[in-house]
Design a protein around this motif. Sequence first.
Motif, PDB file in Angstrom:
ATOM      1  N   GLN A   1       8.264  20.113  -6.483  1.00 60.64           N
ATOM      2  CA  GLN A   1       7.929  19.379  -5.272  1.00 60.64           C
ATOM      3  C   GLN A   1       6.440  19.493  -4.974  1.00 60.64           C
ATOM      4  OE1 GLN A   1      12.207  20.312  -3.033  1.00 60.64           O
ATOM      5  NE2 GLN A   1      10.298  20.760  -1.971  1.00 60.64           N
ATOM      6  N   GLY A   2       5.870  18.404  -4.466  1.00 58.88           N
ATOM      7  CA  GLY A   2       4.447  18.421  -4.159  1.00 58.88           C
ATOM      8  C   GLY A   2       4.092  17.491  -3.021  1.00 58.88           C
ATOM      9  N   VAL A   3       2.849  17.566  -2.612  1.00 57.83           N
ATOM     10  CA  VAL A   3       2.305  16.667  -1.596  1.00 57.83           C
ATOM     11  C   VAL A   3       0.896  16.289  -2.036  1.00 57.83           C
ATOM     12  CG1 VAL A   3       1.338  18.525  -0.165  1.00 57.83           C
ATOM     13  CG2 VAL A   3       1.958  16.347   0.899  1.00 57.83           C
ATOM     14  N   ALA A   4       0.484  15.075  -1.702  1.00 59.93           N
ATOM     15  CA  ALA A   4      -0.841  14.613  -2.115  1.00 59.93           C
ATOM     16  C   ALA A   4      -1.322  13.531  -1.160  1.00 59.93           C
ATOM     17  CB  ALA A   4      -0.798  14.075  -3.545  1.00 59.93           C
ATOM     18  N   LEU A   5      -2.622  13.287  -1.208  1.00 58.27           N
ATOM     19  CA  LEU A   5      -3.238  12.220  -0.425  1.00 58.27           C
ATOM     20  C   LEU A   5      -4.045  11.319  -1.345  1.00 58.27           C
ATOM     21  CD1 LEU A   5      -4.683  14.204   2.634  1.00 58.27           C
ATOM     22  CD2 LEU A   5      -2.630  12.768   2.616  1.00 58.27           C
ATOM     23  N   PRO A   6      -4.091  10.020  -1.051  1.00 65.01           N
ATOM     24  CA  PRO A   6      -5.024   9.163  -1.778  1.00 65.01           C
ATOM     25  C   PRO A   6      -6.457   9.619  -1.535  1.00 65.01           C
ATOM     26  CG  PRO A   6      -3.418   7.854  -0.547  1.00 65.01           C
ATOM     27  CD  PRO A   6      -3.280   9.271  -0.078  1.00 65.01           C
ATOM     28  N   ARG A   7      -7.313   9.340  -2.473  1.00 68.53           N
ATOM     29  CA  ARG A   7      -8.707   9.773  -2.369  1.00 68.53           C
ATOM     30  C   ARG A   7      -9.393   9.195  -1.134  1.00 68.53           C
ATOM     31  NH1 ARG A   7     -12.376   7.848  -7.227  1.00 68.53           N
ATOM     32  NH2 ARG A   7     -11.972   5.893  -6.119  1.00 68.53           N
ATOM     33  N   SER A   8      -8.970   8.019  -0.712  1.00 67.00           N
ATOM     34  CA  SER A   8      -9.609   7.347   0.419  1.00 67.00           C
ATOM     35  C   SER A   8      -9.142   7.864   1.775  1.00 67.00           C
ATOM     36  CB  SER A   8      -9.340   5.834   0.345  1.00 67.00           C
ATOM     37  OG  SER A   8      -7.948   5.571   0.380  1.00 67.00           O
TER      38      SER A   8
ATOM     39  N   PHE B   1       2.419   4.996  -4.041  1.00 67.36           N
ATOM     40  CA  PHE B   1       1.617   6.188  -4.312  1.00 67.36           C
ATOM     41  C   PHE B   1       2.523   7.389  -4.560  1.00 67.36           C
ATOM     42  CE2 PHE B   1      -0.686   9.981  -2.727  1.00 67.36           C
ATOM     43  CZ  PHE B   1      -1.749   9.971  -3.618  1.00 67.36           C
ATOM     44  N   TRP B   2       3.566   7.552  -3.745  1.00 60.51           N
ATOM     45  CA  TRP B   2       4.512   8.671  -3.894  1.00 60.51           C
ATOM     46  C   TRP B   2       5.216   8.605  -5.251  1.00 60.51           C
ATOM     47  CZ3 TRP B   2       2.981  11.907  -0.601  1.00 60.51           C
ATOM     48  CH2 TRP B   2       3.759  12.932  -0.073  1.00 60.51           C
TER      49      TRP B   2
ATOM     50  N   THR C   1      -5.135   7.032 -12.085  1.00 59.67           N
ATOM     51  CA  THR C   1      -5.022   8.370 -11.496  1.00 59.67           C
ATOM     52  C   THR C   1      -6.250   8.743 -10.676  1.00 59.67           C
ATOM     53  OG1 THR C   1      -5.914   9.470 -13.475  1.00 59.67           O
ATOM     54  CG2 THR C   1      -3.516   9.156 -13.367  1.00 59.67           C
ATOM     55  N   SER C   2      -7.325   7.974 -10.766  1.00 58.15           N
ATOM     56  CA  SER C   2      -8.509   8.225  -9.944  1.00 58.15           C
ATOM     57  C   SER C   2      -8.226   8.004  -8.466  1.00 58.15           C
ATOM     58  CB  SER C   2      -9.663   7.323 -10.384  1.00 58.15           C
ATOM     59  OG  SER C   2      -9.340   5.955 -10.164  1.00 58.15           O
TER      60      SER C   2
ATOM     61  N   PHE D   1      -4.208  -8.227  -2.617  1.00 55.49           N
ATOM     62  CA  PHE D   1      -4.347  -6.844  -3.053  1.00 55.49           C
ATOM     63  C   PHE D   1      -4.136  -5.915  -1.871  1.00 55.49           C
ATOM     64  CE2 PHE D   1      -7.089  -9.167  -6.109  1.00 55.49           C
ATOM     65  CZ  PHE D   1      -6.372  -8.856  -7.256  1.00 55.49           C
ATOM     66  N   LEU D   2      -3.308  -4.900  -2.066  1.00 51.80           N
ATOM     67  CA  LEU D   2      -3.020  -3.937  -1.014  1.00 51.80           C
ATOM     68  C   LEU D   2      -3.720  -2.615  -1.317  1.00 51.80           C
ATOM     69  CD1 LEU D   2       0.827  -4.545  -0.518  1.00 51.80           C
ATOM     70  CD2 LEU D   2      -1.112  -5.779   0.495  1.00 51.80           C
ATOM     71  N   HIS D   3      -4.300  -2.034  -0.283  1.00 52.80           N
ATOM     72  CA  HIS D   3      -4.961  -0.736  -0.422  1.00 52.80           C
ATOM     73  C   HIS D   3      -4.329   0.241   0.562  1.00 52.80           C
ATOM     74  CE1 HIS D   3      -7.177  -1.699   3.273  1.00 52.80           C
ATOM     75  NE2 HIS D   3      -7.396  -2.900   2.746  1.00 52.80           N
ATOM     76  N   TYR D   4      -4.875   1.460   0.632  1.00 57.83           N
ATOM     77  CA  TYR D   4      -4.231   2.535   1.379  1.00 57.83           C
ATOM     78  C   TYR D   4      -4.450   2.468   2.890  1.00 57.83           C
ATOM     79  CZ  TYR D   4      -3.791   4.343  -3.315  1.00 57.83           C
ATOM     80  OH  TYR D   4      -3.494   4.475  -4.649  1.00 57.83           O
ATOM     81  N   LYS D   5      -5.302   1.557   3.340  1.00 59.33           N
ATOM     82  CA  LYS D   5      -5.576   1.457   4.765  1.00 59.33           C
ATOM     83  C   LYS D   5      -5.147   0.108   5.344  1.00 59.33           C
ATOM     84  CE  LYS D   5      -9.346   4.824   4.596  1.00 59.33           C
ATOM     85  NZ  LYS D   5     -10.776   5.114   4.900  1.00 59.33           N
ATOM     86  N   VAL D   6      -4.190  -0.538   4.695  1.00 59.62           N
ATOM     87  CA  VAL D   6      -3.663  -1.788   5.234  1.00 59.62           C
ATOM     88  C   VAL D   6      -2.922  -1.502   6.537  1.00 59.62           C
ATOM     89  CG1 VAL D   6      -3.489  -2.966   3.013  1.00 59.62           C
ATOM     90  CG2 VAL D   6      -1.575  -1.554   3.832  1.00 59.62           C
ATOM     91  N   ALA D   7      -2.719  -2.547   7.339  1.00 57.99           N
ATOM     92  CA  ALA D   7      -2.119  -2.374   8.663  1.00 57.99           C
ATOM     93  C   ALA D   7      -0.708  -1.793   8.590  1.00 57.99           C
ATOM     94  CB  ALA D   7      -2.116  -3.710   9.402  1.00 57.99           C
ATOM     95  N   GLN D   8       0.069  -2.214   7.573  1.00 55.19           N
ATOM     96  CA  GLN D   8       1.424  -1.705   7.388  1.00 55.19           C
ATOM     97  C   GLN D   8       1.512  -1.070   5.998  1.00 55.19           C
ATOM     98  OE1 GLN D   8       3.726  -5.308   8.151  1.00 55.19           O
ATOM     99  NE2 GLN D   8       4.046  -4.673  10.270  1.00 55.19           N
ATOM    100  N   PRO D   9       1.238   0.222   5.908  1.00 53.56           N
ATOM    101  CA  PRO D   9       1.063   0.870   4.602  1.00 53.56           C
ATOM    102  C   PRO D   9       2.326   1.410   3.952  1.00 53.56           C
ATOM    103  CG  PRO D   9       0.535   2.425   6.330  1.00 53.56           C
ATOM    104  CD  PRO D   9       0.924   1.135   7.024  1.00 53.56           C
TER     105      PRO D   9
END
Length: 342
Positions: free
Chosen positions: A293-300, A139-140, A266-267, A124-132
Amino acid sequence: MNSVLIFRTKPTLLVSSFRLTESLCKRLSNRSDVSEEIIRQNNLFDIEFKKQKEAIGRIEKIEVRYEGPSETATLAMNKHISTPYDCARHLGEKIAEQSAVALLNNDTLWHMHKPLPDTCKLQFLHYKVAQPSSVNKIFWRTCSFVLGAVASNSFKDDVKVQLHSFPSPNVRSGSFVYDVQLSLENWQPTQNELKVLSIEMIKFCQKNHAIHCMDVSQELALDLFRNNTHKYQQIPNIAANHNGKVTLFRAGHHIDISRGPMVANTSHFGRITVANVIKLETDIPGGPIYRFQGVALPRSIVMNHFAYSLLEERARQLNPARIPGTLENFDEDNSFVAQVTA
């Protein structure tokens, strides 16, 4: 300039205060009705989903070998039924909530809600893996998908809206994108209208929609998108390059086409800004094409206000993805950005 967004009754004067804009948005955009077209599409999706589940027949067991950063486990799951998300829940709710995408057999990114086809290794890959980079692209891509949902439902009834396409994700471009055809000749959104769009996207994500996917036949995809000229024209080319299949994704009532994968829910979204809408020069008939056009960040991911404002400023610049035209089968797979980041 009169607002074109959301107003189903006589619009009141917009004010610059974000708090008042948010209040205004809640008063004017609270749509409880769902169009007949959306109901029709969702009924087709539900019928096909049920049909595919019933076609599985006898349940076969598969062995899923989970390889985590500090532990391993072997799970007995159901072939063509169990998903990576099901596996993650067996391992713990925290893993299920944090995981953006699954990695099968060390080489294949797999949507969290897509049934597993056979025995496999699973990470399982999350947003803070070493190579994201892969997670960032996923996510984009999901950001573009959700932006399409917001664009579809944020205009008053006399504005015709048809989603065209969105390019393959490229975080280096500075913005996620959706190209949309509107029956507005020279719309230049005000800052308040962009705020309303941003708020609508935030509200959509806060509903914590699970994002499901399903592969369907070309015939079903054509029926589902028969009232969208652009996607109807794109579907044969997409199917021809994917063994006759078209992959659909659904969040809430919104259904769209994408090769995927996307994030699980979407959470996962944190800060979101719809930064700009730019009219494109294109020869596509039926009305102007606008690039949202937009920009966003993961919740974490936490970022200070100044740093995030720099991302917002960059996202206002025209995204360099290829502009769609009549002489190409334009979809996520053959966009300019897909070619340079493959």
